[in-house]
Design a protein around this motif. Structure first.
Motif, short mmCIF file in Angstrom:
data_model
loop_
_atom_site.label_atom_id
_atom_site.label_comp_id
_atom_site.label_asym_id
_atom_site.label_seq_id
_atom_site.Cartn_x
_atom_site.Cartn_y
_atom_site.Cartn_z
N TYR A 18 0.83 -1.21 0.00
CA TYR A 18 0.00 0.00 0.00
C TYR A 18 0.87 1.27 0.00
N PHE A 19 2.00 1.22 0.71
CA PHE A 19 2.89 2.39 0.77
C PHE A 19 3.50 2.68 -0.60
N ALA A 20 3.90 1.61 -1.31
CA ALA A 20 4.49 1.80 -2.64
C ALA A 20 3.48 2.36 -3.61
N ILE A 21 2.24 1.86 -3.54
CA ILE A 21 1.20 2.35 -4.45
C ILE A 21 0.91 3.81 -4.16
N GLY A 22 0.83 4.15 -2.87
CA GLY A 22 0.56 5.55 -2.52
C GLY A 22 1.68 6.48 -2.94
N LEU A 23 2.92 5.99 -2.79
CA LEU A 23 4.05 6.83 -3.17
C LEU A 23 4.07 7.08 -4.67
N ASN A 24 3.83 6.05 -5.46
CA ASN A 24 3.80 6.22 -6.92
C ASN A 24 2.67 7.14 -7.33
N LEU A 25 1.53 7.03 -6.65
CA LEU A 25 0.40 7.89 -6.99
C LEU A 25 0.72 9.35 -6.70
N LEU A 27 3.76 10.72 -6.64
CA LEU A 27 4.74 11.17 -7.62
C LEU A 27 4.11 11.49 -8.95
N PHE A 28 3.13 10.66 -9.37
CA PHE A 28 2.44 10.93 -10.63
C PHE A 28 1.66 12.22 -10.57
N LEU A 29 0.96 12.47 -9.46
CA LEU A 29 0.18 13.70 -9.33
C LEU A 29 1.09 14.92 -9.29
N GLU A 35 3.97 19.69 -14.87
CA GLU A 35 3.89 19.76 -16.32
C GLU A 35 2.67 20.50 -16.82
N TYR A 36 1.83 20.92 -15.93
CA TYR A 36 0.61 21.61 -16.37
C TYR A 36 0.96 23.01 -16.88
N ARG A 37 0.49 23.36 -18.04
CA ARG A 37 0.79 24.63 -18.68
C ARG A 37 -0.47 25.46 -18.80
N THR A 38 -0.23 26.77 -18.58
CA THR A 38 -1.33 27.73 -18.75
C THR A 38 -0.92 28.79 -19.74
#
Length: 244
Positions: A18-25, A27-29, A35-38
């Motif tokens: 669960y910790f690894a999944i949460g960490l990857n999530l 990092l992705f967010l 990378e969000y551009r305006t």
């Protein structure tokens, strides 16, 4: 009373997954947020552009009647007479002999005798100081004395000459000028006084000192190694008046 654990209900069993999944999530967010551009919104007025066709005017071609160039002048008459010149001149050839020397040329041996060599003696113009001269100049009246006595007599005669011919310049008295004048002169090979120079506090005193030395009589010249030479001598003359 023992507490019994149900292995199917243990929560901490899959905590690392669960910790690894949460960490990857997370990092992705975070990456998506970076990378969000305006973009700035600008209002662009879109207008209608009307284009009118350009009217091309046709330029008429005008033909001009240009007169033809004048014909070239006729060539001048060329004389075909050819004069034959006799250039057969006899040239006298100059024979240039080579000046190079090779081994076949013999070298003339010549023995020169010492007696054939002529050596011209060059008379040196030597000037010796009075203090180191071998034979000092002889002042008139000091003849026939020894070397030291002749030297002492010379100095006494010079002092007596300066005293008897001394005159204090009136211009120096009026201006209050006094002091010491050093006079240097040369007794040449013939015994005459030459090369008088002086140094003092004023030109008036220097001229008077040179006048006194210039009245010295002719002497017998000094000798070095038996030959007459120039002898340099220096004498101080003091100009002093009682009112100074």
């Amino acid at each position: 009373m023992e507490v019994k654990k149900n292995p199917n209900l243990e929560i901490g069993r899959n905590s690392s997954i669960y910790f690894a999944i949460g960490l990857n999530l997370m990092l992705f967010l975070s990456w998506q947020a970076l990378e969000y551009r305006t973009y700035d919104k600008e209002e662009v007025d879109i207008e209608i552009v009307e284009m009118e066709g350009e009217i091309e005017e046709e330029i008429p071609i005008v033909t001009m009647n240009t007169p033809p160039p004048p014909p070239p002048p006729p060539p001048a008459a060329i004389s075909e007479s050819v004069e034959i010149v006799d250039d057969a001149v006899e040239i006298e050839e100059t024979i240039i002999e080579s000046t190079e020397v090779d081994q076949s040329d013999a070298i003339e041996e010549r023995i020169v005798d010492v007696g054939d060599v002529v050596v011209d003696e060059i008379e040196e113009d030597v000037q010796v100081a009075f203090a180191v001269i071998e034979d000092v100049p002889v002042f008139p009246g000091c003849e026939g004395l020894s070397k030291q006595a002749t030297k002492d007599c010379f100095q006494k005669k010079i002092l007596a000459h300066v005293t008897s011919n001394f005159e204090y310049p009136q211009a120096a008295l009026d201006l209050g000028i006094q002091g010491r004048v050093s006079v240097i002169f040369v007794i040449d090979k013939t015994g005459y006084i030459t090369g008088i120079r002086s140094r003092g506090p004023d030109q008036i005193l220097q001229k008077e000192a040179e006048r006194i030395i210039g009245k010295l009589p002719k002497m017998q010249p000094g000798k070095q190694r038996g030959k007459p030479v120039k002898v340099a001598y220096a004498v101080p003359i003091f100009f002093k008046y009682d009112g100074g």
